[in-house]
Write an enzyme that holds these catalytic residues in place. Structure first.
Site, PDB file in Angstrom:
ATOM      1  N   HIS A 165      -4.832  -5.875   7.293  1.00 58.73           N
ATOM      2  CA  HIS A 165      -3.577  -6.462   6.821  1.00 58.73           C
ATOM      3  C   HIS A 165      -3.269  -5.917   5.431  1.00 58.73           C
ATOM      4  O   HIS A 165      -4.142  -5.886   4.562  1.00 58.73           O
ATOM      5  CB  HIS A 165      -3.680  -7.992   6.770  1.00 58.73           C
ATOM      6  CG  HIS A 165      -3.766  -8.631   8.119  1.00 58.73           C
ATOM      7  ND1 HIS A 165      -2.706  -8.667   8.994  1.00 58.73           N
ATOM      8  CD2 HIS A 165      -4.805  -9.246   8.750  1.00 58.73           C
ATOM      9  CE1 HIS A 165      -3.079  -9.286  10.113  1.00 58.73           C
ATOM     10  NE2 HIS A 165      -4.349  -9.645   9.994  1.00 58.73           N
ATOM     11  N   CYS A 207       0.624  -2.988   7.823  1.00 59.06           N
ATOM     12  CA  CYS A 207       2.014  -3.201   7.414  1.00 59.06           C
ATOM     13  C   CYS A 207       2.296  -2.436   6.118  1.00 59.06           C
ATOM     14  O   CYS A 207       1.449  -2.402   5.219  1.00 59.06           O
ATOM     15  CB  CYS A 207       2.278  -4.687   7.214  1.00 59.06           C
ATOM     16  SG  CYS A 207       2.074  -5.677   8.709  1.00 59.06           S
TER      17      CYS A 207
END
Length: 388
Positions: A165, A207
């Site tokens: 992440h 991301c």
């Protein structure tokens, strides 16, 4: 006194002869250029650092991402001794796993990427920003075993794969700390200064992944990311049996691409750049090549994902028993010295090395077409017999 005036047909024959000579020269030069490209990498060994930075069961896909890349590089020839595998959680032994000792990357549990020969070098709470940076830079305690070290040199091509992440300019490690793009760029600069790599391929699936390579400034680095700044990198293949997604989209399609690669494959990095277009990934994958000195079209996939030794055939006799000439009773050693560090602001704005020019595809065919059009326009087809 007579003046010899060459006929129009003679002039045309001379022009066509010149063009023919140029065509042959370009063809031979292209052959030599491709031969040089084959040996242009200059690397003698391959290494891979594969890192999953996420804990907890709902991040199952990040472990599957990393193990899938691990499986691919092993299949293409990189041995476990040259792979540093870092997994922040042990999904294979998690009590919520309906099939213990397995990790699957495809629906219907078709492919177990955990297998029975996985060698995890850093697991659980050993996967930290500090340990990751120490592995890259070689600043490990003397007691660290060889299996946990990146023992690369200036002839090593290194693949670094990260998944987890992240956000704009950072990647989280275990939800407790993070590494920034500046720290990562400085670690790569240390590696370059310490001659720990020849060429480096950086791939990140997270991301806003493109933000992680924006600050790179060291030479010979090629970078790929699953998403641009401001975009999320999405998951793929939900599995109802275990209640989580099995992989991320970018890594899934990248591994589909790698399944068609074999050790003798001539597929190059430009083909890898086309993996997972926005219609499949939903996010927009990105890549950066301005720091890389070679043309990506001449860089084979196996230059990073495999361990292929290049072989050059020769008809010349080579003496393998030449005696070593000692100097004062000792072997002569090449003396190395570190290059002076340039200011970061100056390095970032350096222009990349100019690529060697070569005729674009179809150049020769277009040139001959133009000559024939001019000839027919000027003389018509009836004069063609004077040439052939």
């Amino acid at each position: 006194m007579f003046t010899v005036v060459p006929s129009t047909t003679s002039v045309l024959v001379i022009i066509i002869t010149i063009i023919l000579v140029i065509t042959i020269y370009i063809y031979i030069n292209g052959k030599l250029r491709r031969s040089r490209q084959f040996f242009s990498s200059g690397h003698t060994n391959n290494w891979a650092v594969l890192v999953c930075t996420s804990r907890f069961w709902f991040n199952y896909r990040h472990v599957a991402n990393t193990l899938s890349v691990y499986r691919s590089v092993k299949r293409l020839g990189i041995p476990d001794s040259h792979i540093v595998l870092m997994l922040a959680d042990d999904m294979a032994c998690n009590h919520r796993n309906p099939k213990p000792a397995t990790v699957f990357s495809h629906k219907n549990m078709e492919l177990n990427v955990y297998g029975d020969d996985v060698e995890v070098d850093y697991r659980g709470y050993e996967v930290t920003v500090e340990n990751f940076l120490r592995v890259l830079t070689g600043r490990l305690p003397p007691s660290t075993p060889r299996s946990k070290r990146l023992l690369s040199d200036d002839r090593s091509n290194i693949l670094i794969y990260l998944t987890g992440h992240g956000g704009n300019g950072f990647l989280k490690f275990q939800d407790s700390e993070e590494i920034s793009n500046v720290e990562l760029a400085d670690a790569f600069e240390q590696m370059w200064q310490k001659r720990r790599y020849n060429e480096l391929l950086f791939i990140i699936d997270t991301c806003q992944g493109a933000s992680m390579y924006e600050r790179f400034y060291s030479p010979n680095i090629m970078a790929l990311a699953s998403s641009q700044v401001g975009e999320d990198s999405l998951s793929h293949q939900p599995d109802l049996a275990i209640g989580v997604h099995l992989m991320d989209r970018y890594t899934f399609y990248m591994l589909e691409f790698l399944e068609d690669i074999h050790p003798a494959s001539k597929t190059n990095m430009n083909d890898l750049f086309k993996v997972c277009p926005k219609s499949q990934c939903v996010s927009t994958p990105g890549h950066r090549t301005d720091l890389f000195l070679r043309d990506p079209g001449s860089v084979l996939i196996t230059d990073f994902f495999g361990s292929v030794r290049k072989v050059e055939l020769t008809m010349d006799a080579i003496n393998l028993t030449d005696p070593i000439n000692p100097v004062n009773g000792e072997e002569q050693k090449e003396v190395y010295s570190y290059a002076d560090q340039l200011p970061v602001s100056e390095i970032i704005h350096q222009k990349p090395k100019q690529k060697d020019w070569h005729p674009p595809d179809g150049f020769i065919l277009g040139l001959w077409t133009l000559i024939l059009l001019v000839f027919f326009k000027t003389y018509g087809i009836k004069h063609l017999k004077h040439i052939f």
